[in-house]
Every structure is written in structure tokens, then in C-alpha cells.
Design an enzyme around this catalytic site. Structure first.
Site: not given
Length: 224
Positions: A6-7, A100, A48, A35, A33, A102, A219
Site C-alpha cells: 500500500h503506497r 489509483e 495521496h 495514488d 499501489e 485521486k 501497509d
């Protein structure tokens, strides 16, 4: 089941930075992943929040700053805000990159960059996944290039997400893990891959894995 950082590896290093992505790759993820927002000079930057305040020593809206201005801002941990192009260059088709969308006005530039990396840099569409909560952005990507794999994000109404996902021929649904049961996963898997977020603690990880989901975003991808 694929393991998605995640990120990058948000639990270990500053989210959405090249350092965090490098850490995720070292931890053996199948994907990352990230953003994206479109900054004032037109580039897509990997960040993000809509504002700089939480993660940097700067302030104000990301979309109102030029890339030059954003590069002068320091992300926590002495890191820099990367562009989507820099991230794709760094990953170099080694794993799945889930982008993603955003910020507004991100769909066209994301589509253009993905096409460039597939056509010119040897990337495979199978290593790209574009997701968003925002229907209009996913619809735009689908209209521009229907080869780009899409995923619908949902944290509220799964039924509505499924209906929309069918209209854009999405390959997967990204569902908040707190919404999932065995029955829901089984039902969704008839039409889509099921990827769930953001699962960090060991007991929920064990439960969600037992449902047979296709991917988990965490995470702490090393816990998967």
C-alpha cells in the site's frame, strides 16, 4: 493471492515515495499501489492527499503547485514527491503497479503515460491496474484505451460498484476488507477478481486470506 504494498510499503517508509516502493520490492511484493494527482504544470505526481500538509514540510493544494515547486518540498524521511513516470521507470515492469486516480483531470494523462510505457518501454498491460472511487475518471480511461485494466474502489455500496464495474468491463473490485464475508467474496468472484484493502493486522489477514480473495493491499506486505 497477490501481495500488494500500500503506497509502496507505507508501514515501513514514507508512503508513495521511491524509497517506500523500493522497500516493498525488497519485501517481495507482487504489486504496489500508488495514488496520483495532476499538478499545475500538467504532470502526474505520486501523492495521496489533496494537500501537502500531512506528509511534507509544505502546505497548500497539490494541484495548485508546479512540478518544480513540488520537487522542492520535502516528504517526511527526507524523501521527494515522485512523478508517475519516475515510478514506472523505477519499477520497470518488475511487478504490478496499481495506479489509483485521486485528483481530477488525471485520467487522460494516466492513459497517455501507460500507453507510452507499454508501446515504448516494454511494459505489459497485465502489470498495470487503474483504480478509482471516481466513476468519471474510470469511464474516461475506458473510452481512451479499453486495453487498460480497470478496478472499481468501494467502501460503501458493493452492489452499486458491481453494476458500474460491468459497464466499464472492469477486471476487479477493490473492496474495503471490513465489508467482506465468505459469501460476498464467492459471489463477486463469479465476475471479477476481488482485491481488498487495507489489511494490516494478523487476525484480519488470516480471516481475509481464508475467503480466497485474489489480492490483499497492506501497509505491511511482509505480513501477507
Amino acid at each position: 493471492m497477490i501481495k500488494i504494498g500500500h503506497r509502496g510499503a507505507k508501514g515501513h517508509l514514507a508512503e508513495n515515495t521511491l524509497e517506500s516502493i523500493k522497500k516493498a520490492l525488497k519485501l517481495g511484493v507482487d504489486g504496489i499501489e500508488i495514488d496520483v494527482h495532476r499538478c499545475a504544470s500538467g504532470q502526474l505526481v505520486v501523492f495521496h492527499d489533496f494537500t501537502l500538509d500531512r506528509m511534507t514540510n509544505g502546505t497548500g493544494e497539490v494541484s495548485k503547485q508546479t512540478l518544480k515547486q513540488l520537487k522542492q518540498v520535502e516528504v517526511k524521511g527526507h524523501c521527494q514527491i515522485p512523478t508517475l513516470s519516475e515510478v514506472l521507470t523505477f519499477v520497470n515492469n518488475k511487478c504490478l503497479v496499481n495506479i489509483e486516480l485521486k485528483g481530477q483531470d488525471t485520467a487522460k494523462e494516466a492513459s497517455r503515460l501507460i500507453d507510452f510505457f507499454v508501446e515504448k518501454k516494454g511494459w505489459d498491460y497485465n502489470n498495470i491496474l487503474v483504480s478509482s472511487f471516481q466513476k468519471d475518471l474510470l469511464e474516461t480511461v475506458h473510452k481512451i484505451n479499453d486495453k487498460i485494466p480497470l478496478s472499481v474502489l468501494t467502501n460503501a455500496n458493493i452492489e452499486e460498484a458491481v453494476g458500474f464495474a460491468k459497464t466499464i468491463h472492469a477486471v476487479s473490485l477493490h473492496v474495503d476488507y471490513t465489508m467482506l464475508t465468505q459469501e460476498i467474496v464467492d459471489d463477486l468472484k463469479q465476475d471479477f477478481k476481488v482485491i481488498t484493502y487495507t489489511v494490516n493486522n494478523l487476525n484480519p489477514i488470516k480471516r481475509i486470506k481464508s475467503y480466497g480473495v485474489d489480492g490483499i493491499i497492506s501497509d505491511f506486505p511482509d505480513r501477507l
